[in-house]
Design an enzyme around this catalytic site. Structure first.
Site, PDB file in Angstrom:
ATOM      1  N   LYS A 178      32.564  31.129  48.674  1.00 21.57           N
ATOM      2  CA  LYS A 178      32.052  32.169  47.780  1.00 21.57           C
ATOM      3  C   LYS A 178      31.350  33.294  48.536  1.00 21.57           C
ATOM      4  O   LYS A 178      30.534  34.012  47.969  1.00 21.57           O
ATOM      5  CB  LYS A 178      31.131  31.589  46.697  1.00 21.57           C
ATOM      6  CG  LYS A 178      31.730  30.441  45.894  1.00 21.57           C
ATOM      7  CD  LYS A 178      33.147  30.731  45.434  1.00 21.57           C
ATOM      8  CE  LYS A 178      33.242  31.957  44.528  1.00 21.57           C
ATOM      9  NZ  LYS A 178      34.659  32.299  44.215  1.00 21.57           N
ATOM     10  N   GLY A 179      31.703  33.440  49.807  1.00 28.30           N
ATOM     11  CA  GLY A 179      31.143  34.541  50.590  1.00 28.30           C
ATOM     12  C   GLY A 179      32.076  35.735  50.653  1.00 28.30           C
ATOM     13  O   GLY A 179      31.675  36.824  51.059  1.00 28.30           O
TER      14      GLY A 179
END
EC number: 2.8.2.-
Length: 345
Positions: free
Chosen positions: A99-100
């Protein structure tokens, strides 16, 4: 007489229209041919002596089509061999963070003609069953490429899985490692949102973020919650530094990649010793999606999947404040180790 004049006029218009269409087709073809006649691109740097191994930048477009046909079984192995295509182990890996922005980074780097991406997450180093299949199995999962190009894969779980640094080191001790990070609290909420969406698709209930992130017994941050642990970047990075020097890592600002992607991509080009080729032309803001999309050429554009950019649920502001206070010392240490300050709250 009037009827003849009208017929004559229609015929003239038809001829002019045909000429206009023909001219347009010629221009399109001409642009395409000029596009293919761009200067050759020497690939230099730490990936090997390539100063004499040069290839046309736009040959990548042809290669992509050829490989697509090969995967569908429409192209023979002899044709692939004829074009000197190979399956190479990656020379750079996006190891995280979940989720970066790992998918966005991979797709954007694929704009560069010297980069070839593995389309799927391979999960070779973090999956014992896959790892037991051996390095040749891994290599066969890589896309075909020219020898002068570099292959990049991404599996976000690599960053937080204990066995992975040593396994990658055994494959290639000089590999380049990309880590894309976002503000830790925002990343944790994004992580939660993805899991929540999966639960809702299956008509299952799920706890609120606040209940997971805060230990109800101590009212302190719950470090047993995976979304919180993943955001303690420095803890995971320290494990990697037992095997690789910090010079082999590049930190990408995932928040900036969303709002100003080009400067971040230019930094990655420099880190990978690639000639600068990605430009503002390749990136355009899609107001409907609220994100930048990719422009490969005058014909082919691409936006990320609709699942990207999910709307986050509202979170109690006091919980956000508590989390940011918790992450602050870890962030400071992360800045110190990596040499990059990201100005997170």
């Amino acid at each position: 007489m009037l009827f003849k004049q009208q017929a004559w006029l229609r015929q003239k218009l038809l001829v002019l229209g045909s000429l206009a269409v023909g001219s347009l087709l010629y221009l399109v073809a001409r642009v395409g041919s000029l596009d293919r006649l761009q200067p050759i691109c020497p690939i230099e740097g730490r990936f090997g002596a390539r100063s004499q191994a040069e290839f046309p930048l736009r040959a990548l477009q042809f290669k992509r089509g050829l490989l697509h046909e090969f995967r569908k079984g429409n192209t023979s192995k002899d044709q692939v061999r004829l074009h000197d295509l190979v399956q190479q182990l990656p020379k750079a890996i996006i190891i995280g963070v979940r989720k970066g922005g790992t998918r966005a980074l991979l797709e954007m780097l694929n704009l560069h003609p010297a980069v070839v991406k593995a389309s799927q997450e391979i999960h070779f180093f973090d999956n014992d069953e896959n790892y037991a299949k051996g390095i040749e199995w891994y290599r066969k999962k890589m896309p075909f490429s020219y020898p002068q190009q570099i292959t990049i894969e991404k599996s976000p779980a690599y960053f937080i899985t204990e066995e992975v640094p040593e396994r990658i080191y055994k494959m290639n001790s000089s590999i380049k490692l990309l880590i894309i990070v976002r503000e830790p609290t925002t990343r944790a909420i994004s992580d939660y949102t993805q899991v929540l969406e999966g639960k809702e698709r299956k008509n299952k209930t799920y706890y609120k973020f606040e209940k997971l992130a805060i230990d109800p017994n101590t009212c302190e941050v719950n470090t047993k919650y995976k979304a919180v642990r993943t955001s303690i970047y420095t803890k995971h990075l320290e494990r990697w530094l037992k095997y690789f020097p910090i010079e082999q890592f590049h930190i990408v600002d995932g928040d900036r990649l969303i709002t100003e992607p080009l400067p971040e991509l230019q930094l990655v080009e420099k880190f990978l010793n690639l000639p600068p080729r990605i430009s503002q032309y390749n990136l355009y803001f899609n107001a409907t999606r609220g994100f930048y999309c990719l422009r490969f050429n005058i014909i082919f554009n691409k936006c990320l999947a609709g699942s990207k950019g999910r709307i986050h649920p509202e979170v109690d502001p006091s919980v956000i404040t508590k989390l940011r206070k918790f992450f602050h010392p870890f962030n400071q240490k992360f800045y110190q180790i990596t040499g990059r300050t990201l100005n997170w709250p």
